[in-house]
Design a protein around this motif. Sequence first.
Motif, PDB file in Angstrom:
ATOM      1  N   ARG A 161       0.863  -1.192   0.000  1.00  0.00           N
ATOM      2  CA  ARG A 161       0.000   0.000   0.000  1.00  0.00           C
ATOM      3  C   ARG A 161       0.895   1.236   0.000  1.00  0.00           C
ATOM      4  O   ARG A 161       1.887   1.286   0.726  1.00  0.00           O
ATOM      5  CB  ARG A 161      -0.915   0.026   1.221  1.00  0.00           C
ATOM      6  N   GLU A 162       0.519   2.217  -0.800  1.00  0.00           N
ATOM      7  CA  GLU A 162       1.318   3.427  -0.948  1.00  0.00           C
ATOM      8  C   GLU A 162       0.491   4.640  -0.541  1.00  0.00           C
ATOM      9  O   GLU A 162      -0.666   4.779  -0.937  1.00  0.00           O
ATOM     10  CB  GLU A 162       1.765   3.561  -2.405  1.00  0.00           C
ATOM     11  N   PHE A 163       1.098   5.504   0.273  1.00  0.00           N
ATOM     12  CA  PHE A 163       0.420   6.696   0.758  1.00  0.00           C
ATOM     13  C   PHE A 163       1.220   7.936   0.386  1.00  0.00           C
ATOM     14  O   PHE A 163       2.421   8.000   0.635  1.00  0.00           O
ATOM     15  CB  PHE A 163       0.236   6.639   2.277  1.00  0.00           C
ATOM     16  N   GLU A 164       0.543   8.897  -0.209  1.00  0.00           N
ATOM     17  CA  GLU A 164       1.189  10.154  -0.576  1.00  0.00           C
ATOM     18  C   GLU A 164       1.376  11.023   0.654  1.00  0.00           C
ATOM     19  O   GLU A 164       0.468  11.145   1.496  1.00  0.00           O
ATOM     20  CB  GLU A 164       0.334  10.903  -1.594  1.00  0.00           C
ATOM     21  N   ILE A 165       2.536  11.618   0.765  1.00  0.00           N
ATOM     22  CA  ILE A 165       2.775  12.619   1.810  1.00  0.00           C
ATOM     23  C   ILE A 165       2.211  13.923   1.274  1.00  0.00           C
ATOM     24  O   ILE A 165       2.716  14.474   0.292  1.00  0.00           O
ATOM     25  CB  ILE A 165       4.272  12.727   2.139  1.00  0.00           C
ATOM     26  N   GLU A 166       1.127  14.379   1.892  1.00  0.00           N
ATOM     27  CA  GLU A 166       0.417  15.551   1.395  1.00  0.00           C
ATOM     28  C   GLU A 166       1.162  16.845   1.684  1.00  0.00           C
ATOM     29  O   GLU A 166       1.089  17.797   0.901  1.00  0.00           O
ATOM     30  CB  GLU A 166      -0.979  15.601   2.019  1.00  0.00           C
ATOM     31  N   GLU A 167       1.867  16.867   2.820  1.00  0.00           N
ATOM     32  CA  GLU A 167       2.565  18.087   3.221  1.00  0.00           C
ATOM     33  C   GLU A 167       3.638  17.733   4.241  1.00  0.00           C
ATOM     34  O   GLU A 167       3.448  16.861   5.071  1.00  0.00           O
ATOM     35  CB  GLU A 167       1.563  19.071   3.842  1.00  0.00           C
ATOM     36  N   ILE A 168       4.770  18.421   4.141  1.00  0.00           N
ATOM     37  CA  ILE A 168       5.807  18.312   5.168  1.00  0.00           C
ATOM     38  C   ILE A 168       5.665  19.535   6.050  1.00  0.00           C
ATOM     39  O   ILE A 168       5.776  20.670   5.589  1.00  0.00           O
ATOM     40  CB  ILE A 168       7.208  18.238   4.543  1.00  0.00           C
ATOM     41  N   LEU A 169       5.374  19.294   7.332  1.00  0.00           N
ATOM     42  CA  LEU A 169       5.101  20.383   8.259  1.00  0.00           C
ATOM     43  C   LEU A 169       6.358  20.864   8.983  1.00  0.00           C
ATOM     44  O   LEU A 169       6.445  22.020   9.383  1.00  0.00           O
ATOM     45  CB  LEU A 169       4.055  19.935   9.281  1.00  0.00           C
ATOM     46  N   ASP A 170       7.343  19.940   9.181  1.00  0.00           N
ATOM     47  CA  ASP A 170       8.546  20.296   9.922  1.00  0.00           C
ATOM     48  C   ASP A 170       9.627  19.252   9.644  1.00  0.00           C
ATOM     49  O   ASP A 170       9.313  18.085   9.397  1.00  0.00           O
ATOM     50  CB  ASP A 170       8.238  20.336  11.429  1.00  0.00           C
ATOM     51  N   ILE A 171      10.875  19.684   9.689  1.00  0.00           N
ATOM     52  CA  ILE A 171      12.020  18.782   9.575  1.00  0.00           C
ATOM     53  C   ILE A 171      13.027  19.214  10.633  1.00  0.00           C
ATOM     54  O   ILE A 171      13.383  20.389  10.702  1.00  0.00           O
ATOM     55  CB  ILE A 171      12.697  18.877   8.191  1.00  0.00           C
ATOM     56  N   ARG A 172      13.473  18.256  11.464  1.00  0.00           N
ATOM     57  CA  ARG A 172      14.470  18.578  12.486  1.00  0.00           C
ATOM     58  C   ARG A 172      15.178  17.312  12.935  1.00  0.00           C
ATOM     59  O   ARG A 172      14.641  16.217  12.799  1.00  0.00           O
ATOM     60  CB  ARG A 172      13.846  19.270  13.682  1.00  0.00           C
ATOM     61  N   LYS A 173      16.368  17.469  13.480  1.00  0.00           N
ATOM     62  CA  LYS A 173      17.051  16.343  14.105  1.00  0.00           C
ATOM     63  C   LYS A 173      16.344  16.069  15.415  1.00  0.00           C
ATOM     64  O   LYS A 173      16.116  16.985  16.211  1.00  0.00           O
ATOM     65  CB  LYS A 173      18.515  16.669  14.360  1.00  0.00           C
ATOM     66  N   ALA A 174      15.965  14.800  15.619  1.00  0.00           N
ATOM     67  CA  ALA A 174      15.220  14.469  16.831  1.00  0.00           C
ATOM     68  C   ALA A 174      15.293  12.971  17.081  1.00  0.00           C
ATOM     69  O   ALA A 174      15.603  12.181  16.190  1.00  0.00           O
ATOM     70  CB  ALA A 174      13.757  14.897  16.699  1.00  0.00           C
ATOM     71  N   ALA A 175      14.988  12.608  18.308  1.00  0.00           N
ATOM     72  CA  ALA A 175      14.917  11.203  18.694  1.00  0.00           C
ATOM     73  C   ALA A 175      13.455  10.793  18.795  1.00  0.00           C
ATOM     74  O   ALA A 175      12.590  11.613  19.094  1.00  0.00           O
ATOM     75  CB  ALA A 175      15.600  10.997  20.040  1.00  0.00           C
ATOM     76  N   SER A 176      13.212   9.522  18.554  1.00  0.00           N
ATOM     77  CA  SER A 176      11.877   8.985  18.786  1.00  0.00           C
ATOM     78  C   SER A 176      11.779   8.612  20.254  1.00  0.00           C
ATOM     79  O   SER A 176      12.495   7.720  20.720  1.00  0.00           O
ATOM     80  CB  SER A 176      11.625   7.743  17.922  1.00  0.00           C
TER      81      SER A 176
END
Length: 77
Positions: free
Chosen positions: A29-44
């Motif tokens: 199954r493939e899902f389109e990323i509609e929008e990128i809201l933020d990008i940062r270095k981070a840990a889960s």
Amino acid sequence: MKKRFVEVKAIFHEDGSITPTHIIWDDTREFEIEEILDIRKAASLKVGGQGLRYTVRILDKKKYLFYEEPKWFVEGK
């Protein structure tokens, strides 16, 4: 919760930045990323690991997508 590794379609730019465009589950199954809201270095904080965290909108829901070189993962069950 655990890391769920996923296939990602992405655009790799001349400046080294990466723009993910689609997430593909292991069942194809493939899902389109509609929008990128933020990008940062981070840990889960839920499943461990760190790298670039993309906050994205998929199916009108906010999700985290992590790029932990050389793999992509989401926080899954």
